[in-house]
Design an enzyme around this catalytic site. Structure first.
Site, PDB file in Angstrom:
ATOM      1  N   HIS A  12      -6.957   6.931  -3.275  1.00 23.53           N
ATOM      2  CA  HIS A  12      -7.852   5.977  -2.611  1.00 23.53           C
ATOM      3  C   HIS A  12      -7.235   5.234  -1.418  1.00 23.53           C
ATOM      4  O   HIS A  12      -7.970   4.667  -0.608  1.00 23.53           O
ATOM      5  CB  HIS A  12      -8.396   4.956  -3.622  1.00 23.53           C
ATOM      6  CG  HIS A  12      -7.446   3.843  -3.888  1.00 23.53           C
ATOM      7  ND1 HIS A  12      -6.337   3.978  -4.680  1.00 23.53           N
ATOM      8  CD2 HIS A  12      -7.407   2.571  -3.416  1.00 23.53           C
ATOM      9  CE1 HIS A  12      -5.673   2.852  -4.700  1.00 23.53           C
ATOM     10  NE2 HIS A  12      -6.295   1.974  -3.941  1.00 23.53           N
ATOM     11  N   ASP A  13      -5.914   5.209  -1.298  1.00 22.72           N
ATOM     12  CA  ASP A  13      -5.268   4.548  -0.147  1.00 22.72           C
ATOM     13  C   ASP A  13      -4.359   5.512   0.609  1.00 22.72           C
ATOM     14  O   ASP A  13      -3.408   5.077   1.287  1.00 22.72           O
ATOM     15  CB  ASP A  13      -4.435   3.336  -0.618  1.00 22.72           C
ATOM     16  CG  ASP A  13      -5.260   2.062  -0.707  1.00 22.72           C
ATOM     17  OD1 ASP A  13      -6.235   1.933   0.048  1.00 22.72           O
ATOM     18  OD2 ASP A  13      -4.928   1.197  -1.555  1.00 22.72           O
ATOM     19  N   ASP A  40      -8.735  -1.257  -8.347  1.00 20.92           N
ATOM     20  CA  ASP A  40      -8.054  -1.502  -7.076  1.00 20.92           C
ATOM     21  C   ASP A  40      -7.591  -2.948  -6.927  1.00 20.92           C
ATOM     22  O   ASP A  40      -6.568  -3.215  -6.296  1.00 20.92           O
ATOM     23  CB  ASP A  40      -9.007  -1.126  -5.933  1.00 20.92           C
ATOM     24  CG  ASP A  40      -8.296  -1.029  -4.598  1.00 20.92           C
ATOM     25  OD1 ASP A  40      -7.071  -0.854  -4.588  1.00 20.92           O
ATOM     26  OD2 ASP A  40      -8.979  -1.122  -3.556  1.00 20.92           O
ATOM     27  N   HIS A  56       0.838  -1.206   0.000  1.00 24.72           N
ATOM     28  CA  HIS A  56       0.000   0.000   0.000  1.00 24.72           C
ATOM     29  C   HIS A  56       0.871   1.254   0.000  1.00 24.72           C
ATOM     30  O   HIS A  56       0.980   1.950   1.011  1.00 24.72           O
ATOM     31  CB  HIS A  56      -0.959  -0.012   1.193  1.00 24.72           C
ATOM     32  CG  HIS A  56      -2.081  -0.988   1.027  1.00 24.72           C
ATOM     33  ND1 HIS A  56      -2.140  -2.191   1.692  1.00 24.72           N
ATOM     34  CD2 HIS A  56      -3.182  -0.942   0.233  1.00 24.72           C
ATOM     35  CE1 HIS A  56      -3.236  -2.840   1.330  1.00 24.72           C
ATOM     36  NE2 HIS A  56      -3.881  -2.119   0.441  1.00 24.72           N
ATOM     37  N   ASN A  57       1.473   1.518  -1.141  1.00 28.20           N
ATOM     38  CA  ASN A  57       2.354   2.682  -1.278  1.00 28.20           C
ATOM     39  C   ASN A  57       1.961   3.467  -2.543  1.00 28.20           C
ATOM     40  O   ASN A  57       0.956   3.140  -3.192  1.00 28.20           O
ATOM     41  CB  ASN A  57       3.812   2.220  -1.313  1.00 28.20           C
ATOM     42  CG  ASN A  57       4.021   1.131  -2.362  1.00 28.20           C
ATOM     43  OD1 ASN A  57       3.473   1.224  -3.464  1.00 28.20           O
ATOM     44  ND2 ASN A  57       4.778   0.100  -2.033  1.00 28.20           N
ATOM     45  N   ALA A  58       2.747   4.464  -2.885  1.00 31.34           N
ATOM     46  CA  ALA A  58       2.388   5.343  -4.011  1.00 31.34           C
ATOM     47  C   ALA A  58       2.427   4.609  -5.358  1.00 31.34           C
ATOM     48  O   ALA A  58       1.736   5.017  -6.299  1.00 31.34           O
ATOM     49  CB  ALA A  58       3.332   6.546  -4.041  1.00 31.34           C
ATOM     50  N   VAL A  59       3.216   3.545  -5.462  1.00 26.86           N
ATOM     51  CA  VAL A  59       3.263   2.808  -6.731  1.00 26.86           C
ATOM     52  C   VAL A  59       1.935   2.082  -6.958  1.00 26.86           C
ATOM     53  O   VAL A  59       1.419   2.031  -8.080  1.00 26.86           O
ATOM     54  CB  VAL A  59       4.455   1.813  -6.770  1.00 26.86           C
ATOM     55  CG1 VAL A  59       4.587   1.201  -8.157  1.00 26.86           C
ATOM     56  CG2 VAL A  59       5.746   2.506  -6.385  1.00 26.86           C
ATOM     57  N   HIS A  60       1.362   1.534  -5.871  1.00 29.42           N
ATOM     58  CA  HIS A  60       0.036   0.914  -5.983  1.00 29.42           C
ATOM     59  C   HIS A  60      -0.982   1.969  -6.430  1.00 29.42           C
ATOM     60  O   HIS A  60      -1.809   1.716  -7.314  1.00 29.42           O
ATOM     61  CB  HIS A  60      -0.378   0.295  -4.638  1.00 29.42           C
ATOM     62  CG  HIS A  60      -1.837  -0.056  -4.549  1.00 29.42           C
ATOM     63  ND1 HIS A  60      -2.456  -0.961  -5.389  1.00 29.42           N
ATOM     64  CD2 HIS A  60      -2.830   0.425  -3.722  1.00 29.42           C
ATOM     65  CE1 HIS A  60      -3.752  -1.043  -5.083  1.00 29.42           C
ATOM     66  NE2 HIS A  60      -3.998  -0.205  -4.084  1.00 29.42           N
TER      67      HIS A  60
HETATM   68 ZN   LIG Z   1      -5.840   0.103  -3.012  1.00 28.94          ZN
END
Ligand SMILES: [Zn+2]
Length: 403
Positions: free
Chosen positions: A169-170, A277, A129-133
């Site tokens: 979104h995360d 997602d 759950h980081n900026a690449v995701h």
């Molecule tokens: Zn996500």
């Protein structure tokens, strides 16, 4: 809501658990970051991370952006070529490409400022759950927005919302799931009354950054943007998957989705974001495999913390009881397949067929690595292609793989 969680998971958890000693604070507190961003907005000299790229690498990144609508887009390579700035580069490029900056008369400096803050608020230390995701989800969202049914009916406002929701979104995800926050009495769980805790926090964090940068302060629709952004982000709560899926299925069965209606377009955007997602298992194997390893690493890390502090180990988080293959096969069977089967009914295109094709092949690859896991998922599947309430399904929801 930028006052939340400017600390690393360890210190945030220690704060809530009480008995666990506080650890070193790694991230800026909100007031520190606010001062920094205010300085930037005032035009004080600062080091711009986007300007320290090697020209050659930057050229290759630009080349990649010419194929930003390709389902094979390698976000990991793009992130390396942009020196870890994939979310800023990709989202800025898309906003520009759709003509949204011009149409909504957005201030380019504020757009960049906002995107840099969004990227910074993702935790690089999270394996998944980081900026690449977030960049990956934004790229997938772009692919869906270009699908004929959506491209013909969505307004520029819808597209702006869809891209922003994907990018944020995360936001500020702590790298643990909701059950963990609840059982450690984290203040976010209390604040949001144990309901869509993470999604509410992602949304409010995004609103905080929008207000801080005043990106939409010149638009009369500012309130509406914030509300709709929330509705999109909240739809990514995987524990509410069946609710959204049933509604989608009913619309498709009755053939009554009318994309001329704003509320129906909004619902389709929610479904598109949900697909974006959790689309990792629908990517080509080389990309999909990397995501699977990363998400399992994050799960197992949570399990290790739970073990260390003698908390009950969350489903899918015990590295001794699960393998990457078993986690992936269950996730594909109970969560991904039912969603993408309905999406393909709605948008029966080459892209949908490509995604289902990769999904089948990737599942076969994991099954070959762990035949035992493959067998147990088949036993639990009462009706192929339909989301079930089997224990594995509930465990996967609690595990919140990619919410
Ligand atoms: Zn996500």
């Amino acid at each position: 809501m930028s006052s939340f969680s400017r600390v690393c998971l360890c210190s945030a958890r220690a704060e809530s658990a009480g008995s666990i000693p506080a650890r070193r604070v790694r991230r800026l507190f909100s007031f520190q970051r606010h001062l920094l961003s205010s300085r930037l907005l005032r035009g004080a000299p600062h080091l711009n991370p986007l300007h320290i790229l090697d020209e050659d690498y930057c050229g290759q990144a630009k080349c990649m952006l010419e194929k930003v609508g390709s389902w094979n887009f390698d976000i990991f390579l793009f992130d390396r070529l942009t020196n870890g700035n994939s979310l800023v580069f990709l989202t800025f490029h898309l906003l520009n490409q759709y003509g949204l900056i011009e149409l909504f008369q957005l201030d380019m400096v504020k757009v960049r400022q906002f995107l840099v803050l969004v990227q910074e608020d993702y935790h690089n230390q999270n394996p998944y759950h980081n900026a690449v995701h977030a960049a990956d989800v934004t790229q997938a969202m772009h692919c869906y927005l270009r699908e004929p049914k959506l491209a013909q009916s969505l307004t520029s406002f819808d597209i702006l919302l869809g891209l922003l929701a994907a990018a944020t979104h995360d936001l500020d995800h702590p790298g643990v799931n909701q059950p963990f926050l609840i059982k450690t009495n984290h203040y976010l769980a209390a604040l949001y009354r144990n309901t869509s805790v993470l999604e509410n926090h992602h949304w409010r964090s995004a609103v905080g950054l929008l207000r801080e940068t005043e990106l939409f302060s010149h638009l009369p629709a500012e309130d509406s943007i914030e509300r709709q952004l929330g509705s999109l982000i909240l739809a990514t709560d995987i524990s509410r998957q069946n609710e959204y899926l049933s509604r989608f299925r009913t619309h498709l069965d009755e053939n009554n989705l009318c994309l001329g209606h704003a509320s129906h377009r909004h619902f389709v955007l929610q479904m598109a974001l949900k697909c974006a997602d959790i689309c990792n298992p629908c990517r080509p194997w080389e990309l999909s495999k990397q995501w699977s390893e990363k998400v399992t690493e994050e799960f197992f890390h949570q399990g290790d913390i739970e073990k260390k502090h003698k908390l009950e180990i969350s489903p899918l988080c015990d590295s001794e009881a699960n393998t990457i293959a078993s986690v992936q096969i269950g996730f594909m069977t109970y969560v991904v397949e039912p969603l993408f089967a309905e999406w393909a009914r709605f948008s029966d295109t080459r892209l949908s067929q490509t995604m289902l094709g990769h999904l089948g092949l990737n599942k076969a690859s994991w099954s070959a690595m762990d035949p035992e896991a493959s067998g147990s998922s088949e036993e639990g599947e009462s009706e192929p292609g339909r989301a079930t309430e089997e224990p594995s399904s509930r465990a996967l929801s609690q595990g919140s793989q990619e919410s």
